[in-house]
Design an enzyme around this catalytic site. Sequence first.
Site, PDB file in Angstrom:
ATOM      1  N   THR A  47       0.819  -1.216   0.000  1.00  0.00           N
ATOM      2  CA  THR A  47       0.000   0.000   0.000  1.00  0.00           C
ATOM      3  C   THR A  47       0.850   1.262   0.000  1.00  0.00           C
ATOM      4  O   THR A  47       1.857   1.316   0.697  1.00  0.00           O
ATOM      5  CB  THR A  47      -0.828   0.012   1.311  1.00  0.00           C
ATOM      6  OG1 THR A  47      -1.726  -1.077   1.266  1.00  0.00           O
ATOM      7  CG2 THR A  47      -1.589   1.302   1.509  1.00  0.00           C
ATOM      8  N   ASP A  79      -7.625  -2.146   5.970  1.00  0.00           N
ATOM      9  CA  ASP A  79      -7.556  -0.923   6.772  1.00  0.00           C
ATOM     10  C   ASP A  79      -7.447   0.350   5.932  1.00  0.00           C
ATOM     11  O   ASP A  79      -7.797   1.443   6.401  1.00  0.00           O
ATOM     12  CB  ASP A  79      -6.318  -0.972   7.677  1.00  0.00           C
ATOM     13  CG  ASP A  79      -5.024  -1.062   6.859  1.00  0.00           C
ATOM     14  OD1 ASP A  79      -4.957  -1.929   5.963  1.00  0.00           O
ATOM     15  OD2 ASP A  79      -4.108  -0.253   7.087  1.00  0.00           O
TER      16      ASP A  79
HETATM   17  N1  ASP Z   1      -2.976  -2.627   4.319  1.00  0.00           N
HETATM   18  C1  ASP Z   1      -3.402  -3.238   3.086  1.00  0.00           C
HETATM   19  C2  ASP Z   1      -4.578  -4.118   3.346  1.00  0.00           C
HETATM   20  O1  ASP Z   1      -4.585  -4.857   4.305  1.00  0.00           O
HETATM   21  C3  ASP Z   1      -2.375  -4.022   2.368  1.00  0.00           C
HETATM   22  C4  ASP Z   1      -0.947  -3.659   2.502  1.00  0.00           C
HETATM   23  O2  ASP Z   1      -0.562  -2.588   2.922  1.00  0.00           O
HETATM   24  O3  ASP Z   1      -0.129  -4.498   2.146  1.00  0.00           O
HETATM   25  O4  ASP Z   1      -5.473  -4.128   2.531  1.00  0.00           O
END
Ligand code: ASP
Length: 324
Positions: free
Chosen positions: A184, A215
């Site tokens: 992300t 999240d």
């Molecule tokens: N936080 C993101 C999610 O859980 C994914 C990530 O940052 O890798 O959708």
Amino acid sequence: MSNRRKFLKSTVFGGLAVSTASVSSFACAPKSPVKKPVVVSTWNHGMEANAEAWKVLEKGGRAVDAVEKGVMVTEADPNNTTVGIGGFPDRDGKVTLDACIMDEYENCGSVAFLQDIKHPISVARKVMDDTPHVMLVGEGAKKFALDSGFQEENLLTEKSEKAWKNWLKNQDYKPKINVENHDTIGMVALDENGNLSGACTTSGAAWKMHGRVGDSPIIGAGLYVDNEIGAATATGLGEFVIKICGAHMIVELMRQGLTPMEACQAAVERIIKKYPNNYKELQVGFLALSKTGEYGAYGIHKGFNYAVKANDQDELIDAGSYTG
Ligand code: ASP
């Protein structure tokens, strides 16, 4: 140590198991001059994204415009398999996107489980600017995007489709720590006028269940901004960020006097304390920026990094981590 400091340490932080963090400054009484503008964002891809955000910030533009423009670079990169077009799909082969944005007035907008639209962050911005709501999801979010002039587009690239077909052979859902080191993008910025904003956008966990939302589009979990105090964002396995309301917790800890790094560390240590049987298998990283332009980050495991750009700075920094 003043009585007030002692009080804060024993009450606010007492249950947090903040091992090395000491209460070194109060947000309302900065000890160093304000560093601005400054933009920080998660992972390697933050370097390119910061460069775009900087074009807005160096002209004295608003932080909210900078963070939107910045993360759009990552969303548009088809080689990035964790954000926007080219993102790895869910287990049904659908690319579903989550994003949110928050400005200096603490206005916020968010979209979740959005399909076929290349720039979810700009749809989130429109939700913030043009609707009475904070969050739109799924079909409703897509209809709103199309009605607002966004184009429908296939986001499943050949590379991602191939990876999905390969995954189907074993169908093992086990998110990997720091996979390919570019998850992300969360970006927070402080502009020339001293205002804070943030943006966060992702295609979420690869091979997630259809309909899963992480999240990243949740205000208070993947992103939070309080223009009096600071801003924070998250990356990693979103379920554990949601469970502790990560970004909001960090801003509140900064309000109590922790530095951005100390606050990120305290949030990581909260996950470890609450989920001692899970943390070894998962990565979460937090990144925060204060009203005075001080930044910091912390992850559960080694490997989380973040990009910083300011007048005298343009670099990628390794975050500290709990497991060393
Ligand atoms: N936080 C993101 C999610 O859980 C994914 C990530 O940052 O890798 O959708």
